[in-house]
Design a protein around this motif. Structure first.
Motif, PDB file in Angstrom:
ATOM      1  N   ILE A 192       0.845  -1.207   0.000  1.00  0.00           N
ATOM      2  CA  ILE A 192       0.000   0.000   0.000  1.00  0.00           C
ATOM      3  C   ILE A 192       0.882   1.260   0.000  1.00  0.00           C
ATOM      4  CG2 ILE A 192      -1.612   1.343   1.433  1.00  0.00           C
ATOM      5  CD1 ILE A 192      -2.786  -1.465   2.315  1.00  0.00           C
ATOM      6  N   GLU A 193       1.939   1.222   0.803  1.00  0.00           N
ATOM      7  CA  GLU A 193       2.836   2.384   0.858  1.00  0.00           C
ATOM      8  C   GLU A 193       3.604   2.544  -0.440  1.00  0.00           C
ATOM      9  OE1 GLU A 193       4.914   1.663   4.543  1.00  0.00           O
ATOM     10  OE2 GLU A 193       3.329   2.680   5.714  1.00  0.00           O
ATOM     11  N   LYS A 194       3.972   1.433  -1.048  1.00  0.00           N
ATOM     12  CA  LYS A 194       4.671   1.486  -2.336  1.00  0.00           C
ATOM     13  C   LYS A 194       3.806   2.192  -3.384  1.00  0.00           C
ATOM     14  CE  LYS A 194       7.552   0.783  -5.587  1.00  0.00           C
ATOM     15  NZ  LYS A 194       8.981   1.159  -5.586  1.00  0.00           N
ATOM     16  N   LEU A 195       2.514   1.965  -3.329  1.00  0.00           N
ATOM     17  CA  LEU A 195       1.621   2.619  -4.299  1.00  0.00           C
ATOM     18  C   LEU A 195       1.353   4.092  -3.944  1.00  0.00           C
ATOM     19  CD1 LEU A 195       1.331  -0.139  -5.599  1.00  0.00           C
ATOM     20  CD2 LEU A 195      -1.133   0.263  -5.812  1.00  0.00           C
ATOM     21  N   GLY A 196       1.888   4.516  -2.804  1.00  0.00           N
ATOM     22  CA  GLY A 196       1.836   5.935  -2.451  1.00  0.00           C
ATOM     23  C   GLY A 196       0.530   6.370  -1.799  1.00  0.00           C
ATOM     24  N   PHE A 197      -0.256   5.428  -1.278  1.00  0.00           N
ATOM     25  CA  PHE A 197      -1.521   5.788  -0.651  1.00  0.00           C
ATOM     26  C   PHE A 197      -1.282   6.159   0.817  1.00  0.00           C
ATOM     27  CE2 PHE A 197      -3.195   2.320  -3.645  1.00  0.00           C
ATOM     28  CZ  PHE A 197      -3.388   3.223  -4.675  1.00  0.00           C
ATOM     29  N   ALA A 198      -1.720   7.346   1.213  1.00  0.00           N
ATOM     30  CA  ALA A 198      -1.551   7.789   2.600  1.00  0.00           C
ATOM     31  C   ALA A 198      -2.651   7.215   3.488  1.00  0.00           C
ATOM     32  CB  ALA A 198      -1.582   9.312   2.672  1.00  0.00           C
ATOM     33  N   GLN A 199      -3.822   6.970   2.896  1.00  0.00           N
ATOM     34  CA  GLN A 199      -4.933   6.387   3.648  1.00  0.00           C
ATOM     35  C   GLN A 199      -5.795   5.557   2.691  1.00  0.00           C
ATOM     36  OE1 GLN A 199      -7.871   8.992   5.528  1.00  0.00           O
ATOM     37  NE2 GLN A 199      -7.603   7.865   7.435  1.00  0.00           N
ATOM     38  N   VAL A 200      -6.287   4.446   3.196  1.00  0.00           N
ATOM     39  CA  VAL A 200      -7.101   3.559   2.355  1.00  0.00           C
ATOM     40  C   VAL A 200      -8.302   3.031   3.146  1.00  0.00           C
ATOM     41  CG1 VAL A 200      -5.146   2.768   0.951  1.00  0.00           C
ATOM     42  CG2 VAL A 200      -5.762   1.508   3.036  1.00  0.00           C
ATOM     43  N   ASP A 201      -9.293   2.553   2.407  1.00  0.00           N
ATOM     44  CA  ASP A 201     -10.319   1.689   2.980  1.00  0.00           C
ATOM     45  C   ASP A 201      -9.890   0.259   2.696  1.00  0.00           C
ATOM     46  OD1 ASP A 201     -11.846   3.901   3.731  1.00  0.00           O
ATOM     47  OD2 ASP A 201     -12.957   3.915   1.839  1.00  0.00           O
ATOM     48  N   LEU A 202      -9.987  -0.602   3.696  1.00  0.00           N
ATOM     49  CA  LEU A 202      -9.590  -2.002   3.500  1.00  0.00           C
ATOM     50  C   LEU A 202     -10.827  -2.878   3.419  1.00  0.00           C
ATOM     51  CD1 LEU A 202      -6.640  -2.426   6.046  1.00  0.00           C
ATOM     52  CD2 LEU A 202      -6.489  -2.218   3.548  1.00  0.00           C
ATOM     53  N   PHE A 203     -10.843  -3.760   2.441  1.00  0.00           N
ATOM     54  CA  PHE A 203     -11.930  -4.727   2.269  1.00  0.00           C
ATOM     55  C   PHE A 203     -11.279  -6.097   2.325  1.00  0.00           C
ATOM     56  CE2 PHE A 203     -15.304  -6.167  -1.135  1.00  0.00           C
ATOM     57  CZ  PHE A 203     -15.560  -7.308  -0.415  1.00  0.00           C
ATOM     58  N   GLY A 204     -11.422  -6.777   3.471  1.00  0.00           N
ATOM     59  CA  GLY A 204     -10.802  -8.082   3.639  1.00  0.00           C
ATOM     60  C   GLY A 204     -11.828  -9.192   3.654  1.00  0.00           C
ATOM     61  N   PHE A 205     -11.561 -10.229   2.884  1.00  0.00           N
ATOM     62  CA  PHE A 205     -12.461 -11.388   2.840  1.00  0.00           C
ATOM     63  C   PHE A 205     -11.749 -12.570   3.496  1.00  0.00           C
ATOM     64  CE2 PHE A 205     -14.133 -15.169   0.510  1.00  0.00           C
ATOM     65  CZ  PHE A 205     -15.439 -15.089   0.935  1.00  0.00           C
ATOM     66  N   SER A 206     -12.347 -13.147   4.549  1.00  0.00           N
ATOM     67  CA  SER A 206     -11.832 -14.347   5.198  1.00  0.00           C
ATOM     68  C   SER A 206     -10.417 -14.095   5.745  1.00  0.00           C
ATOM     69  CB  SER A 206     -11.880 -15.510   4.204  1.00  0.00           C
ATOM     70  OG  SER A 206     -11.750 -16.739   4.863  1.00  0.00           O
ATOM     71  N   LEU A 207      -9.393 -14.818   5.278  1.00  0.00           N
ATOM     72  CA  LEU A 207      -8.007 -14.543   5.702  1.00  0.00           C
ATOM     73  C   LEU A 207      -7.685 -13.055   5.496  1.00  0.00           C
ATOM     74  CD1 LEU A 207      -5.060 -15.284   6.428  1.00  0.00           C
ATOM     75  CD2 LEU A 207      -4.751 -16.064   4.059  1.00  0.00           C
ATOM     76  N   GLY A 208      -8.175 -12.484   4.411  1.00  0.00           N
ATOM     77  CA  GLY A 208      -7.952 -11.054   4.158  1.00  0.00           C
ATOM     78  C   GLY A 208      -8.565 -10.178   5.245  1.00  0.00           C
ATOM     79  N   GLY A 209      -9.640 -10.669   5.853  1.00  0.00           N
ATOM     80  CA  GLY A 209     -10.263  -9.939   6.957  1.00  0.00           C
ATOM     81  C   GLY A 209      -9.409  -9.979   8.218  1.00  0.00           C
ATOM     82  N   PHE A 210      -8.712 -11.123   8.418  1.00  0.00           N
ATOM     83  CA  PHE A 210      -7.775 -11.185   9.559  1.00  0.00           C
ATOM     84  C   PHE A 210      -6.691 -10.113   9.350  1.00  0.00           C
ATOM     85  CE2 PHE A 210      -8.234 -16.176   9.570  1.00  0.00           C
ATOM     86  CZ  PHE A 210      -9.585 -16.058   9.829  1.00  0.00           C
ATOM     87  N   ILE A 211      -6.154 -10.098   8.129  1.00  0.00           N
ATOM     88  CA  ILE A 211      -5.062  -9.168   7.796  1.00  0.00           C
ATOM     89  C   ILE A 211      -5.531  -7.721   7.969  1.00  0.00           C
ATOM     90  CG2 ILE A 211      -3.571  -8.378   5.904  1.00  0.00           C
ATOM     91  CD1 ILE A 211      -3.689 -11.319   4.826  1.00  0.00           C
ATOM     92  N   ALA A 212      -6.747  -7.436   7.527  1.00  0.00           N
ATOM     93  CA  ALA A 212      -7.279  -6.070   7.644  1.00  0.00           C
ATOM     94  C   ALA A 212      -7.365  -5.638   9.110  1.00  0.00           C
ATOM     95  CB  ALA A 212      -8.662  -5.996   6.992  1.00  0.00           C
ATOM     96  N   GLN A 213      -7.773  -6.562   9.980  1.00  0.00           N
ATOM     97  CA  GLN A 213      -7.853  -6.234  11.409  1.00  0.00           C
ATOM     98  C   GLN A 213      -6.478  -5.891  11.980  1.00  0.00           C
ATOM     99  OE1 GLN A 213     -10.362  -9.123  13.745  1.00  0.00           O
ATOM    100  NE2 GLN A 213     -10.780  -9.968  11.724  1.00  0.00           N
ATOM    101  N   VAL A 214      -5.471  -6.698  11.591  1.00  0.00           N
ATOM    102  CA  VAL A 214      -4.112  -6.449  12.101  1.00  0.00           C
ATOM    103  C   VAL A 214      -3.598  -5.097  11.595  1.00  0.00           C
ATOM    104  CG1 VAL A 214      -1.721  -7.233  12.031  1.00  0.00           C
ATOM    105  CG2 VAL A 214      -3.568  -8.886  12.394  1.00  0.00           C
TER     106      VAL A 214
END
Lengths: 277, 277
Positions: free
Chosen positions: B90-112
């Protein structure tokens, strides 16, 4: 017909010799949405924003069940009898099919009607409610007493404690909701009697002993909503209801109690309009 | 930029020397929505209706995390490391702030990520997922094996068994979802390796041992959704997540499994667009 709930006339229907009071707004001709009220509530306890919001697209009918507020007769002590009275009222108004919107005790009644009179019901909206046998439902007397004590000590309205969380957004939502209930100043309903409240509590306690297995047969599309920290009908019951009903959608609002649908009335109205469409 | 996910180019970002593949569509300039994928998934496993639906109003970015599909490197065996890799992307793409949409394992990652990098995250969408310590999460290996066995016996796709209910509407939804995943026929991603799946399962099993208490500190508005009978990440976890997060809204779809958001993609997209607005 009035275009706002605030100014809707209070009408009377003769249901087998007993006068039932009701108010109706919105476009007639489609499937009406019939509102089933909560413990202690009368016609004046429905959030006008929700009734007006639904009435933008639906014929909405609120009424006092037998023995409640301005309606005659004696409040029965079982949900099953309350459901029979509600069906008699609906049939008296000549509706062949309705959408039922039950809040709390009204949600218990809506479930019984959907089971006993499946052809009468097109869709169900169940808010702040529980399946038969629901966890913590029978504590309602103690919860009420506690809220009345808190309200007395702090000179606040019991509904602030019963329906909203004590967070800053919760308190703001409580104040706004209570102000909305004050908008109507003329043609007010009669308050419920202590006898009615006692009978309703008896019915609610009995609901905890009733059997939820009939829910599996309710095939009507159902929309369930509540706050995430309801102390009157604990939120876990909304989830349990959604799991037991074959065709239920669930929406849970954050930092919100039993009155979550009032706190989030804009989102809630949108969700229900989408659901009823 | 492509206007549909089907034809979106697969691009590559160099994240600390490792190539990460990604696709992006939708209007740029606002807060991007970054998608965090599930176990076994690559860029080709996102429902194009959901990505296109969100991209009507948002810049949407899907990517393969380290070691997954066309991305280089080795998949780590902890959710914490996966979160670090996602943040680096995310930082490599230069985004200072994002909305995260995590599905299943992706949802665990989003919480962390929301816990470790709170300023990076504006809002969270968590679907088919669970808090750390979530009930039944560590069974995922057995559930996968069982689904693969059923799929082999019946010559069906494992996702039919993992993501959908065996009811008639469930089977129809499965067939429609699998057909949507076939819409893209050119520039496909590489499938995940068995090593990646093993590492992901290790991370998921570890999640069951992790501590959910940090959720109380995630103040970002969160939208949680799932089917009512998820066998991969049992639905009770969505409810538990909503109870633990201070600012979460929950939506549960009827007769639907882990892929409930795919089955109800129209309602879901509408809900998420409302939530992100």
């Amino acid at each position: 017909m009035s275009t706002t709930f605030k100014t809707a006339a209070t009408k009377t229907a003769d249901v087998d010799g007993t006068p039932f009071v009701y108010r109706e707004i919105g476009p007639t001709g489609g499937i009406p949405v019939v509102l089933l009220h909560h413990l202690t509530a009368t016609l004046d306890d429905w959030d006008p924003r929700i009734v007006d919001g639904l009435a933008a697209h639906h014929h909405v009918v609120a009424f006092d069940n037998r023995g409640v507020g301005g309606s005659g007769g004696t409040t029965p002590t079982t949900v099953a009898d309350m459901a029979r009275d509600a069906v008699a009222f609906i049939e008296k108004l000549g509706f062949a099919q309705v959408d039922l919107f039950g809040f709390s005790l009204g949600g218990f009644i809506a479930q019984v009607i959907a089971e006993s009179n499946p052809n009468l019901v097109r869709k169900l909206v169940l808010t702040g409610t529980a399946p038969a046998g629901g966890e913590g439902v029978a504590n309602v007397g103690a919860v009420l007493q506690d809220a009345f004590a808190k309200a007395g000590e702090t000179n606040t309205h019991p509904k602030q404690h019963l329906f909203f969380t004590p967070s800053r957004p919760g308190l703001t939502a409580a104040a706004e909701f209570l102000a909305r209930l004050q908008e109507r100043t003329e043609g007010l309903d009669k308050p419920v009697s202590n006898e009615t409240i006692q009978a309703q509590i008896t019915a609610i306690v009995g609901w905890q002993e009733a059997d939820p297995s009939g829910l599996a047969a309710i095939t009507q599309p159902t929309f369930i909503a509540n706050g995430d920290r309801d102390i009157m009908v604990p939120t876990i019951n909304s989830f349990e209801l959604a799991r037991r009903l074959p065709n239920a959608q669930l929406s849970i609002f954050p930092d919100a109690g039993h009155g979550g649908i009032f706190q989030y009335h804009e989102i809630f109205v949108k969700q229900v309009l989408d659901f009823l469409r």
